[in-house]
Design an enzyme around this catalytic site. Structure first.
Site, short mmCIF file in Angstrom:
data_model
loop_
_atom_site.label_atom_id
_atom_site.label_comp_id
_atom_site.label_asym_id
_atom_site.label_seq_id
_atom_site.Cartn_x
_atom_site.Cartn_y
_atom_site.Cartn_z
CG HIS A 179 104.65 10.70 108.01
ND1 HIS A 179 103.80 9.64 108.01
CD2 HIS A 179 105.83 10.15 108.20
CE1 HIS A 179 104.61 8.56 108.24
NE2 HIS A 179 105.77 8.87 108.59
CG ASP B 268 100.61 9.71 107.45
OD1 ASP B 268 101.24 9.67 106.60
OD2 ASP B 268 100.73 9.53 108.82
CB SER C 14 106.97 6.20 110.04
OG SER C 14 106.74 5.97 108.86
#
Length: 494
Positions: A463, A435, A208
């Site tokens: 995710h 996602d 991320s």
């Protein structure tokens, strides 16, 4: 990005640090003391070892104030074939890399566990590394309960006041540190850490926001890259509000996937068709806006904002979908928001005693200085209107979450742009098609920007992709990190 709904994303920043490329395995000028420091690793529970490194608060003034950076490692099992250290970052910004390793290190592939020390660290401003702390637990409770998708001027003024208060608390309690917590300096810290463990080049896994941190490392230190995996990528070219709008679309895509799955199962609280499910969740949000849900855990009422945050949390992992069905059943049939607020608390790391980690404060501190932000609530309102058109259920919540940046005491004028990391070894970028927090198009964009980028795709939900148990992703990632040979371009795992 600054929002309670997401593992946040961020972009380029030159505040408090130098933005020129540094391309050397030796210490940059004036930084020998930091690059040559000896770490003292000590046992800190189980097989883990912990240490503390020092970095300059301001790289332009290395002889000035210093910061302690907390590290943890799980030593390689096969020391005779040890390659080096695998540095990691779990995202955020604001996520504790120390906590991440304690929780997840054993989940890394067997080959990695044999041949690398799995290393985590708390980036500057986070966890145990000079944490930015601005708001008390009750203050954060109030902030998160405030309507963050205002429908009229009164509600807009109320959320603006809450956002301004957030920023003022940070000015009062952390003003000296705020200019230096951005990604530029955090990336420079990684190179110091690389040197202190004796690695000539960096091996890294970032998830991320950690993808942007890793990409920016490669931009500054291209010749120091050995192998970088950037999982759940962030697009560094996007503006601050552009990121928020695209992320809101990601949550819409993920919720539709959840709804399509839910309506096929018995007792789905959303009905028996996807269109009906989307209409029902929209009506539920509107009803909760007028009348908050009950909560049997504590005295908080579950407002619309907390309910949406709880829904979003469950979209991060497909394994949470059954919990989300249960939470929505309780909320819709019994007006009980207890399970939804429990999920929301997990998102923002609120503890049972009402205290919080410093994740939220650090998240805002990094995001607000990493990119230029709109200068008024009115501009955020325009972006929220745009987001609502493409993400009607999540758009306003995600976009308005960045409003504290309007009032932030530190700003940057450095505009976002592409990251190329010219001259770096191959870098693997992983994107997941559905996602919620880092849309797949961001992975496509980052992989195309990087001069040596290679895109690896997971046709799946949730995710990020690694550590989710997909054998194809695990094998491709581990093989690359061990051998530095990336997967074939265009590889898709299912």
């Amino acid at each position: 990005m600054a929002t309670a709904l997401a593992v946040a994303a961020t972009g380029c920043n030159a505040v408090g640090g130098q933005n020129e490329a540094v391309s050397s395995t030796s210490a940059p000028a004036g930084l020998d003391t930091f690059y040559n420091q000896q770490l003292s690793w000590k046992g800190c529970g189980g097989s883990f070892q912990c240490a503390t490194a020092q970095v300059p608060l301001d790289y332009a003034k290395p002889s000035g104030e210093k910061l302690d950076i907390a590290l943890i490692r799980l030593p390689a099992r096969d020391k005779s074939n040890r390659i080096g250290s695998l540095f990691t970052n779990p995202g955020g910004p604001g996520g504790s890399g120390v906590d991440f390793i304690r929780q997840a290190a054993e989940g890394f592939g067997a080959d990695l566990r044999k041949r690398f020390d799995i290393v985590g660290f708390d980036p500057r401003g986070v966890g145990k590394s000079g944490p930015v702390r601005c708001n008390t637990g009750p203050q954060l409770d109030q902030f998160f309960s405030t309507d963050s998708s205002p429908d009229d001027q009164k509600e807009t003024d109320a959320f603006a006041a809450a956002s301004k208060n957030f920023a003022q608390n940070c000015r009062a309690k952390a003003a000296a540190e705020l200019p230096y917590v951005g990604t530029t300096n955090a990336a420079r810290d990684i190179d110091v850490l690389r040197a202190t463990v004796g690695d000539k080049k960096l091996t890294y896994y970032g998830a991320s926001y950690g993808t942007y941190l890793g990409a920016f490392y490669a931009e500054q230190f291209p010749s120091n890259v050995r192998a970088l995996v950037l999982d759940g990528a962030v697009d560094p070219k996007a503006s601050s509000t552009g990121l928020l709008i695209e992320q809101a679309k990601g949550f819409e895509t993920a919720f539709r996937a959840f709804a399509e799955d839910c309506v096929k199962k018995p007792n789905c609280p959303l009905g028996t068709s996807t269109d009906a499910a989307l209409a029902k969740i929209t009506a539920f949000m509107a009803e909760t806006d007028k009348k908050p849900l009950a909560n049997t855990r504590d005295t908080r009422k579950v407002t619309e904002s907390l309910a949406v945050m709880g829904i979003a949390t469950a979209l991060y992992l497909k394994e949470y979908w059954p919990i989300l069905r249960q939470a929505l059943t309780q909320a819709m049939q019994k007006s009980d928001g207890t399970l939804l607020v429990t999920l929301a608390d997990q998102m923002v790391e609120r503890k049972a005693d009402g205290s919080y980690s410093n994740q939220t404060d650090a998240n805002m501190a990094v995001n607000c200085v990493d990119k230029p932000n709109p200068s008024s609530a009115k501009e955020y309102g325009k972006a929220a209107d745009e987001a609502q058109k493409v993400a009607p259920r999540f758009g306003p919540f995600v976009v308005w979450g960045g409003l504290p940046c309007v009032y932030w005491p530190v700003q940057t004028k450095k505009q976002p742009g592409p990251i190329t990391a010219k001259g770096a070894a191959p870098i693997v970028v992983i994107g997941t098609l559905r996602d919620p927090a880092t849309p797949y198009k961001w992975a496509q964009s980052l992989a195309s920007q990087l001069s040596s980028g290679v895109l690896l795709t997971l046709d799946g939900d949730g995710h990020t992709a690694y550590l989710q148990g997909n054998p194809c992703i695990t094998q491709a990632t581990d093989r690359y990190l061990v051998t530095t040979e990336p997967p074939k371009p265009g590889t898709v795992c299912r």
